[in-house]
Design an enzyme around this catalytic site. Structure first.
Site, PDB file in Angstrom:
ATOM      1  N   LYS A  75      -0.953 -11.186  37.351  1.00  7.54           N
ATOM      2  CA  LYS A  75      -0.977 -12.003  38.551  1.00  7.54           C
ATOM      3  C   LYS A  75       0.075 -13.097  38.458  1.00  7.54           C
ATOM      4  O   LYS A  75       0.151 -13.750  37.412  1.00  7.54           O
ATOM      5  CB  LYS A  75      -2.363 -12.619  38.677  1.00  7.54           C
ATOM      6  CG  LYS A  75      -2.542 -13.561  39.826  1.00  7.54           C
ATOM      7  CD  LYS A  75      -3.899 -14.170  39.749  1.00  7.54           C
ATOM      8  CE  LYS A  75      -3.983 -15.204  40.833  1.00  7.54           C
ATOM      9  NZ  LYS A  75      -5.151 -16.024  40.718  1.00  7.54           N
ATOM     10  N   SER A 115      -1.790 -14.896  47.419  1.00  8.83           N
ATOM     11  CA  SER A 115      -1.725 -15.488  48.755  1.00  8.83           C
ATOM     12  C   SER A 115      -0.291 -15.754  49.213  1.00  8.83           C
ATOM     13  O   SER A 115       0.049 -15.515  50.364  1.00  8.83           O
ATOM     14  CB  SER A 115      -2.546 -16.773  48.779  1.00  8.83           C
ATOM     15  OG  SER A 115      -2.084 -17.690  47.803  1.00  8.83           O
ATOM     16  N   TYR A 175      -4.856  -9.277  50.267  1.00 13.01           N
ATOM     17  CA  TYR A 175      -5.452  -9.774  51.517  1.00 13.01           C
ATOM     18  C   TYR A 175      -5.192  -8.796  52.661  1.00 13.01           C
ATOM     19  O   TYR A 175      -5.802  -8.915  53.713  1.00 13.01           O
ATOM     20  CB  TYR A 175      -4.909 -11.177  51.840  1.00 13.01           C
ATOM     21  CG  TYR A 175      -5.232 -12.165  50.741  1.00 13.01           C
ATOM     22  CD1 TYR A 175      -6.483 -12.757  50.671  1.00 13.01           C
ATOM     23  CD2 TYR A 175      -4.312 -12.446  49.730  1.00 13.01           C
ATOM     24  CE1 TYR A 175      -6.809 -13.631  49.638  1.00 13.01           C
ATOM     25  CE2 TYR A 175      -4.622 -13.326  48.701  1.00 13.01           C
ATOM     26  CZ  TYR A 175      -5.871 -13.910  48.655  1.00 13.01           C
ATOM     27  OH  TYR A 175      -6.190 -14.762  47.619  1.00 13.01           O
ATOM     28  N   ARG A 200      -4.919 -22.147  47.428  1.00 10.53           N
ATOM     29  CA  ARG A 200      -5.473 -23.480  47.138  1.00 10.53           C
ATOM     30  C   ARG A 200      -5.901 -24.171  48.422  1.00 10.53           C
ATOM     31  O   ARG A 200      -6.873 -24.916  48.429  1.00 10.53           O
ATOM     32  CB  ARG A 200      -4.474 -24.297  46.317  1.00 10.53           C
ATOM     33  CG  ARG A 200      -4.339 -23.711  44.912  1.00 10.53           C
ATOM     34  CD  ARG A 200      -3.334 -24.458  44.040  1.00 10.53           C
ATOM     35  NE  ARG A 200      -3.126 -23.727  42.793  1.00 10.53           N
ATOM     36  CZ  ARG A 200      -2.153 -23.970  41.930  1.00 10.53           C
ATOM     37  NH1 ARG A 200      -1.288 -24.941  42.174  1.00 10.53           N
ATOM     38  NH2 ARG A 200      -2.035 -23.250  40.826  1.00 10.53           N
ATOM     39  N   GLU A 222      -1.615 -11.653  25.285  1.00  8.32           N
ATOM     40  CA  GLU A 222      -2.807 -12.035  26.060  1.00  8.32           C
ATOM     41  C   GLU A 222      -3.675 -10.800  26.347  1.00  8.32           C
ATOM     42  O   GLU A 222      -4.900 -10.834  26.210  1.00  8.32           O
ATOM     43  CB  GLU A 222      -2.396 -12.684  27.398  1.00  8.32           C
ATOM     44  CG  GLU A 222      -1.899 -14.108  27.297  1.00  8.32           C
ATOM     45  CD  GLU A 222      -3.046 -15.120  27.108  1.00  8.32           C
ATOM     46  OE1 GLU A 222      -4.216 -14.707  27.008  1.00  8.32           O
ATOM     47  OE2 GLU A 222      -2.747 -16.321  27.053  1.00  8.32           O
ATOM     48  N   LYS A 230      -1.909 -14.261  33.590  1.00  6.17           N
ATOM     49  CA  LYS A 230      -1.863 -15.044  34.830  1.00  6.17           C
ATOM     50  C   LYS A 230      -0.847 -16.153  34.660  1.00  6.17           C
ATOM     51  O   LYS A 230      -0.944 -16.976  33.752  1.00  6.17           O
ATOM     52  CB  LYS A 230      -3.232 -15.620  35.139  1.00  6.17           C
ATOM     53  CG  LYS A 230      -3.218 -16.517  36.360  1.00  6.17           C
ATOM     54  CD  LYS A 230      -4.594 -16.919  36.781  1.00  6.17           C
ATOM     55  CE  LYS A 230      -4.520 -17.865  37.964  1.00  6.17           C
ATOM     56  NZ  LYS A 230      -5.866 -18.247  38.414  1.00  6.17           N
ATOM     57  N   LYS A 253      -0.745 -26.448  36.381  1.00  8.40           N
ATOM     58  CA  LYS A 253      -1.616 -25.672  35.494  1.00  8.40           C
ATOM     59  C   LYS A 253      -0.855 -25.075  34.309  1.00  8.40           C
ATOM     60  O   LYS A 253      -1.277 -24.085  33.710  1.00  8.40           O
ATOM     61  CB  LYS A 253      -2.336 -24.591  36.309  1.00  8.40           C
ATOM     62  CG  LYS A 253      -3.193 -25.161  37.444  1.00  8.40           C
ATOM     63  CD  LYS A 253      -4.113 -24.119  38.070  1.00  8.40           C
ATOM     64  CE  LYS A 253      -4.989 -24.760  39.148  1.00  8.40           C
ATOM     65  NZ  LYS A 253      -5.958 -23.783  39.721  1.00  8.40           N
TER      66      LYS A 253
HETATM   67  C1  PBG Z   1      -8.044 -19.991  40.363  1.00 15.18           C
HETATM   68  C2  PBG Z   1      -7.420 -18.855  41.102  1.00 15.18           C
HETATM   69  C3  PBG Z   1      -6.218 -18.953  41.781  1.00 15.18           C
HETATM   70  C4  PBG Z   1      -6.028 -17.727  42.390  1.00 15.18           C
HETATM   71  C5  PBG Z   1      -7.116 -16.908  42.074  1.00 15.18           C
HETATM   72  N1  PBG Z   1      -7.961 -17.629  41.256  1.00 15.18           N
HETATM   73  C6  PBG Z   1      -5.292 -20.091  41.971  1.00 15.18           C
HETATM   74  C7  PBG Z   1      -4.834 -20.879  40.843  1.00 15.18           C
HETATM   75  O1  PBG Z   1      -4.847 -20.447  39.693  1.00 15.18           O
HETATM   76  O2  PBG Z   1      -4.455 -22.019  41.107  1.00 15.18           O
HETATM   77  C8  PBG Z   1      -4.849 -17.427  43.252  1.00 15.18           C
HETATM   78  C9  PBG Z   1      -4.969 -16.301  44.182  1.00 15.18           C
HETATM   79  C10 PBG Z   1      -3.985 -16.303  45.290  1.00 15.18           C
HETATM   80  O3  PBG Z   1      -3.034 -17.096  45.343  1.00 15.18           O
HETATM   81  O4  PBG Z   1      -4.153 -15.453  46.168  1.00 15.18           O
HETATM   82  N2  PBG Z   1      -8.791 -19.753  39.271  1.00 15.18           N
END
Ligand code: PBG
Length: 328
Positions: free
Chosen positions: A252, A278, A317, A208, A237, A198, A221
């Site tokens: 991701k 998203s 989505y 968010r 990982e 990720k 992050k």
């Molecule tokens: C947080 C999490 C995130 C997403 C899924 N789980 C956002 C982040 O890490 O800040 C993002 C999913 C998306 O953008 O559709 N644990």
């Protein structure tokens, strides 16, 4: 050695629809789709940055579960928008057995027992600072303390009926800790889909907004999510999460990381999933809104690309829309 032109004309097999179907190397079906859904206390409402996506009430989510089942979508991924009053520095609402997430899981399992439920394991929807873990005095997201909380979170989700717990937090060692706890408590068939690779990505903005963390998040992050420059590290990982007991792994975001998906699949030959996140959804919708592309074609082409790269399935989505197009 195969023939060359003109004995070989690659357009020959493309010349008719039936032949194109016959020669398709990759198939996309509703069974490849995981539908992420946002749940809120009270009534449903829109998410400005995600046109066409709503935060649902629990009753609304149950309706979506029926819809998904009827469309042939095997599993839903659930994300809560926790009321602000329940967010705290340590994110303890995450392991409240009656939190919004657990009540949603139980409501779905009561009404639509044959649909799979995937739940996110991470603290960001529950912390007052929007980070996925617990922050120390120096502002660092602590690993091992966070991991203990994630274990408690995974256990209440499993007890409520979650079928797949999906740690999305990127703490080291959490997959093994969660697997051990699940086994100990008798949840032997609860799967772990590890968000293994990720990335610290600019594509998470609309998410968010959806879970209400955009305004809360202090800093970024990058001390726990991966650097977009790295692919070898993604393989490390994945290796670790598999060794700790992950049943499947996720990459991701999705489309900008198809190279990582293909390398993970080639190296490990395990089920790999992608999250078309998203910001990717928002980009497609923005393109459609200005007439730059056709929604149906963009959705199906991008989802097919994930399958071609080696994915077993995709979180998107657009899942319900795609399933409808695929004619379940
Ligand atoms: C947080 C999490 C995130 C997403 C899924 N789980 C956002 C982040 O890490 O800040 C993002 C999913 C998306 O953008 O559709 N644990």
């Amino acid at each position: 050695m195969s023939a060359a032109y003109p004995a070989l004309r690659l357009r020959r097999t493309r010349a008719s629809a039936w032949s194109r179907r016959l020669h398709a190397e990759t198939v996309l079906t509703p069974a490849d789709l995981i539908w992420p859904l946002f749940v809120t206390e009270g009534d449903a409402g829109p998410i400005a940055a995600l046109p066409g996506v709503l935060r649902w009430s629990i009753a609304g989510i149950v309706e979506r579960a029926r819809e998904a089942r009827d469309l042939g979508i095997p599993v839903l991924a659930l994300f809560p928008n926790t009321p602000p009053a329940l967010r705290s520095d340590d994110g303890r609402e995450a392991f409240n057995p009656d939190n919004l997430m657990c009540r949603t899981i139980r409501a779905i399992k009561d009404a639509v027992p044959d649909i799979g439920i995937l739940t996110d394991v991470a603290l960001d929807p529950y912390t007052a600072h929007g980070h996925d873990g617990i922050v120390d005095d120096a502002g660092y997201v602590t690993n091992d303390v966070t991991s203990d909380t994630l274990v408690r979170q995974a256990l209440v989700q499993a007890a409520a009926g979650s079928d797949i717990v999906a740690p999305s937090d990127m703490m080291d060692g959490r997959v093994g800790a969660i697997r051990t706890a699940l086994e100990r408590d008798g949840h032997v068939n609860v799967q772990i889909m590890a968000y293994a690779a990720k990335y610290a990505s600019a594509f998470y903005g609309p998410f968010r907004d959806a879970v209400g963390t955009r305004g809360l998040l202090k800093g970024d992050k990058t001390t726990y999510q991966m650097d977009p420059a790295n692919a070898e590290e993604a393989l490390r990982e994945v290796a670790l999460d598999l060794a700790e007991g992950a049943d499947s792994v996720m990459v991701k975001p999705g489309l900008p990381y198809l190279d990582v998906i293909a390398r993970v699949k080639a190296a490990f030959e395990v089920p790999v999933f992608a999250y078309q996140v998203s910001g990717e959804y928002a980009m497609i919708e923005a393109a459609v809104a200005v007439g730059a592309g056709d929604r149906d074609a963009l959705v199906l082409e991008t989802l097919m690309a994930f399958k071609r790269a080696g994915c077993s399935g995709v979180l998107t989505y657009h899942a319900a829309h795609a399933a409808r197009l695929l004619g379940a």
